[in-house]
Design a protein around this motif. Sequence first.
Motif, mmCIF file in Angstrom:
data_model
loop_
_atom_site.group_PDB
_atom_site.id
_atom_site.type_symbol
_atom_site.label_atom_id
_atom_site.label_comp_id
_atom_site.label_asym_id
_atom_site.label_seq_id
_atom_site.Cartn_x
_atom_site.Cartn_y
_atom_site.Cartn_z
ATOM 1 N N LYS A 158 0.868 -1.135 -0.110
ATOM 2 C CA LYS A 158 -0.148 -0.044 -0.059
ATOM 3 C C LYS A 158 0.849 1.512 -0.110
ATOM 4 O O LYS A 158 0.531 2.377 -0.710
ATOM 5 C CB LYS A 158 -0.765 0.079 1.012
ATOM 6 C CG LYS A 158 -1.843 1.319 1.383
ATOM 7 C CD LYS A 158 -2.810 1.043 2.519
ATOM 8 C CE LYS A 158 -3.660 2.219 2.661
ATOM 9 N NZ LYS A 158 -2.886 3.144 3.312
ATOM 10 N N GLU A 159 1.952 1.106 0.695
ATOM 11 C CA GLU A 159 2.987 2.320 1.024
ATOM 12 C C GLU A 159 4.284 2.016 0.194
ATOM 13 O O GLU A 159 4.723 1.012 0.140
ATOM 14 C CB GLU A 159 3.180 2.641 2.429
ATOM 15 C CG GLU A 159 1.816 3.287 2.911
ATOM 16 C CD GLU A 159 1.245 4.577 2.373
ATOM 17 O OE1 GLU A 159 2.020 5.402 2.188
ATOM 18 O OE2 GLU A 159 0.159 4.671 2.426
ATOM 19 N N LYS A 160 4.899 2.942 -0.411
ATOM 20 C CA LYS A 160 6.139 2.942 -1.017
ATOM 21 C C LYS A 160 6.913 3.275 -0.173
ATOM 22 O O LYS A 160 6.836 3.789 1.035
ATOM 23 C CB LYS A 160 6.379 3.989 -2.326
ATOM 24 C CG LYS A 160 5.181 3.492 -3.384
ATOM 25 C CD LYS A 160 5.499 4.691 -4.622
ATOM 26 C CE LYS A 160 4.566 4.477 -5.542
ATOM 27 N NZ LYS A 160 4.874 5.323 -6.721
ATOM 28 N N GLY A 161 8.150 2.774 -0.229
ATOM 29 C CA GLY A 161 9.481 2.723 0.521
ATOM 30 C C GLY A 161 9.728 1.687 1.520
ATOM 31 O O GLY A 161 8.994 0.764 1.733
ATOM 32 N N ARG A 162 10.568 2.018 2.645
ATOM 33 C CA ARG A 162 10.974 1.178 3.609
ATOM 34 C C ARG A 162 11.201 1.881 4.917
ATOM 35 O O ARG A 162 11.378 2.929 4.959
ATOM 36 C CB ARG A 162 12.383 0.470 3.544
ATOM 37 C CG ARG A 162 12.166 -0.563 2.091
ATOM 38 C CD ARG A 162 13.735 -0.636 1.488
ATOM 39 N NE ARG A 162 13.856 -1.781 0.625
ATOM 40 C CZ ARG A 162 14.922 -2.266 0.004
ATOM 41 N NH1 ARG A 162 16.081 -1.135 0.167
ATOM 42 N NH2 ARG A 162 15.060 -3.368 -0.733
ATOM 43 N N ILE A 163 10.821 1.163 6.130
ATOM 44 C CA ILE A 163 10.985 1.573 7.283
ATOM 45 C C ILE A 163 12.254 0.659 7.724
ATOM 46 O O ILE A 163 12.082 -0.575 7.758
ATOM 47 C CB ILE A 163 9.936 1.525 8.230
ATOM 48 C CG1 ILE A 163 8.852 2.300 7.878
ATOM 49 C CG2 ILE A 163 10.126 1.604 9.833
ATOM 50 C CD1 ILE A 163 7.497 2.241 8.868
ATOM 51 N N VAL A 164 13.401 1.108 8.421
ATOM 52 C CA VAL A 164 14.453 0.360 8.761
ATOM 53 C C VAL A 164 14.233 0.444 10.276
ATOM 54 O O VAL A 164 14.134 1.483 11.259
ATOM 55 C CB VAL A 164 15.968 1.244 8.374
ATOM 56 C CG1 VAL A 164 17.076 0.234 9.177
ATOM 57 C CG2 VAL A 164 15.812 0.961 7.094
ATOM 58 N N ALA A 165 14.446 -0.849 10.930
ATOM 59 C CA ALA A 165 14.280 -0.703 12.446
ATOM 60 C C ALA A 165 15.652 -1.270 12.985
ATOM 61 O O ALA A 165 16.072 -2.521 12.716
ATOM 62 C CB ALA A 165 13.140 -1.549 13.102
ATOM 63 N N TYR A 166 16.532 -0.357 13.868
ATOM 64 C CA TYR A 166 17.682 -1.086 14.279
ATOM 65 C C TYR A 166 17.783 -1.277 15.799
ATOM 66 O O TYR A 166 17.069 -0.375 16.487
ATOM 67 C CB TYR A 166 18.717 -0.150 13.886
ATOM 68 C CG TYR A 166 20.197 -0.555 14.556
ATOM 69 C CD1 TYR A 166 21.038 -1.434 14.137
ATOM 70 C CD2 TYR A 166 20.687 0.312 15.690
ATOM 71 C CE1 TYR A 166 22.373 -1.756 14.720
ATOM 72 C CE2 TYR A 166 21.921 -0.081 16.425
ATOM 73 C CZ TYR A 166 22.508 -1.008 15.898
ATOM 74 O OH TYR A 166 23.842 -0.929 16.381
ATOM 75 N N GLY A 167 18.066 -2.257 16.238
ATOM 76 C CA GLY A 167 18.105 -2.445 17.709
ATOM 77 C C GLY A 167 18.549 -3.848 18.397
ATOM 78 O O GLY A 167 19.536 -4.615 17.935
ATOM 79 N N THR A 168 17.613 -4.477 19.272
ATOM 80 C CA THR A 168 17.968 -5.465 20.172
ATOM 81 C C THR A 168 17.037 -6.834 19.605
ATOM 82 O O THR A 168 16.783 -7.112 18.666
ATOM 83 C CB THR A 168 17.662 -5.316 21.466
ATOM 84 O OG1 THR A 168 16.016 -5.309 21.507
ATOM 85 C CG2 THR A 168 18.112 -3.851 21.989
ATOM 86 N N SER A 169 17.484 -7.919 20.555
ATOM 87 C CA SER A 169 16.713 -9.083 20.281
ATOM 88 C C SER A 169 15.488 -8.821 20.186
ATOM 89 O O SER A 169 14.575 -9.742 19.525
ATOM 90 C CB SER A 169 17.197 -9.999 21.539
ATOM 91 O OG SER A 169 16.738 -9.377 22.978
ATOM 92 N N ILE A 170 14.720 -8.000 20.881
ATOM 93 C CA ILE A 170 13.299 -7.579 20.795
ATOM 94 C C ILE A 170 13.068 -7.520 19.545
ATOM 95 O O ILE A 170 12.035 -7.637 18.820
ATOM 96 C CB ILE A 170 12.840 -6.566 21.813
ATOM 97 C CG1 ILE A 170 12.942 -7.283 23.358
ATOM 98 C CG2 ILE A 170 11.313 -6.383 21.715
ATOM 99 C CD1 ILE A 170 12.736 -6.533 24.512
ATOM 100 N N THR A 171 13.800 -6.263 18.843
ATOM 101 C CA THR A 171 13.561 -5.753 17.442
ATOM 102 C C THR A 171 13.644 -7.065 16.605
ATOM 103 O O THR A 171 12.857 -7.155 15.638
ATOM 104 C CB THR A 171 14.662 -5.010 17.183
ATOM 105 O OG1 THR A 171 14.906 -3.848 18.080
ATOM 106 C CG2 THR A 171 14.413 -4.229 15.856
ATOM 107 N N GLN A 172 14.689 -8.028 17.003
ATOM 108 C CA GLN A 172 14.756 -9.127 15.904
ATOM 109 C C GLN A 172 13.530 -10.210 15.990
ATOM 110 O O GLN A 172 13.181 -10.642 15.068
ATOM 111 C CB GLN A 172 16.017 -9.970 16.386
ATOM 112 C CG GLN A 172 16.415 -10.827 15.378
ATOM 113 C CD GLN A 172 17.861 -11.461 15.742
ATOM 114 O OE1 GLN A 172 18.748 -10.869 16.261
ATOM 115 N NE2 GLN A 172 17.885 -12.901 15.424
ATOM 116 N N GLY A 173 12.764 -10.079 17.189
ATOM 117 C CA GLY A 173 11.692 -10.907 17.171
ATOM 118 C C GLY A 173 11.684 -11.767 18.355
ATOM 119 O O GLY A 173 10.661 -12.565 18.547
ATOM 120 N N GLY A 174 12.523 -11.853 19.496
ATOM 121 C CA GLY A 174 12.600 -12.769 20.427
ATOM 122 C C GLY A 174 11.543 -12.155 21.436
ATOM 123 O O GLY A 174 11.830 -10.925 21.949
ATOM 124 N N CYS A 175 10.540 -12.858 21.935
ATOM 125 C CA CYS A 175 10.399 -14.356 21.673
ATOM 126 C C CYS A 175 9.067 -14.727 20.996
ATOM 127 O O CYS A 175 8.230 -15.295 21.809
ATOM 128 C CB CYS A 175 10.679 -15.267 22.961
ATOM 129 S SG CYS A 175 12.362 -15.083 23.440
#
Length: 344
Positions: A158-175
């Motif tokens: 729906k939207e063009k472009g990208r959002i970048v998220a930089y961070g920790t294990s929580i950012t990565q998806g744990g758990c």
Amino acid sequence: MEKEILWLRPDEKPFEINGFAWFDKEKIYRRLPENPQYKIPEAVDYLADNTSGGVIRFRTDSDVLMIKVKIKEVSGMPHMPASGQSGFDCYIGKSTKEVYCSTAIPDINSKEYERKFFQFEKKEFRDISLYFPLYMGVEDVLVGIEKNSKVAKPSQFKEKGRIVAYGTSITQGGCASRPAMGYTNILSRWLGIEFINLGFSGSGKGEPELAHLITMISKVRCIILDYQANTDYQRYITTLPEFVKILRNRFKDIPIIIISRTPVSIWAFDKKAKTQWEKGYKFQDKFVKEMNKQGDRLIFSYNGSVLFKEIWQESTVDGGHPTDLGFLTMAKALYPILKRKLRV
């Protein structure tokens, strides 16, 4: 009656691979370049092979959908199910309208698995999104469809472009219990935009080299920084200004959203521990206000312990890492913020 299955490579057209910023050039399922021009920590290099945020997108009229996966290691995290660590999620529907279908759950003691996502009675074109594992490297993946079926390029975000998220294990998806429940994947579905997940478990510590690598990513519309939990106070106040400076030199007019660490359960009993982290937030907030005064009106500071305070005591696996409920809480808090900043 068993259907005859045709196995296809999703790294070839008309499939589309999203979430890996260097995929079009390198054709590997990895979150950073295979040989970065900036020296990165060994742990970050290892975790870059974890495929969090990757998505296979396509359309097909097949009434059967299967997947065949070869992962780099056997699953075995004590506090995260194999379905989230090493599985694939299947969603059906166009951008912002995706609905969960099923999960390909790996065997605990094997590096290879083959699973069926669905077998329907009706043959019709459907938009498919397959979410990569959050905490595992993927050596190879094949998508299986009914032999006489067609595959087409996916509907657009729906939207063009990208959002970048930089961070920790929580950012990565744990758990999270399954891949699509990491908060960046939830927000990608709700906002209808591609996310680049650069969360590195215990290892995203604000290294300037990572900031330089982020500046190489194209079509960036917003950057989220939430790496405080991977640092101590001194490292945070030292790295944050330089990290932001590098990003702002490249991205002049996009929102940069800085979030202090999410709350942990022990803070209810140990006020001193909470105070140490609050010091970092106060520095972060002061730094952002100074940037605002200097004319940068597109940098924002949020207190993670306030932003995500709702039901946090009941939404982690270990007092810190979110369950699906915790990630849903995070996504609900960030969704209106991102809508405002992106004006969508």
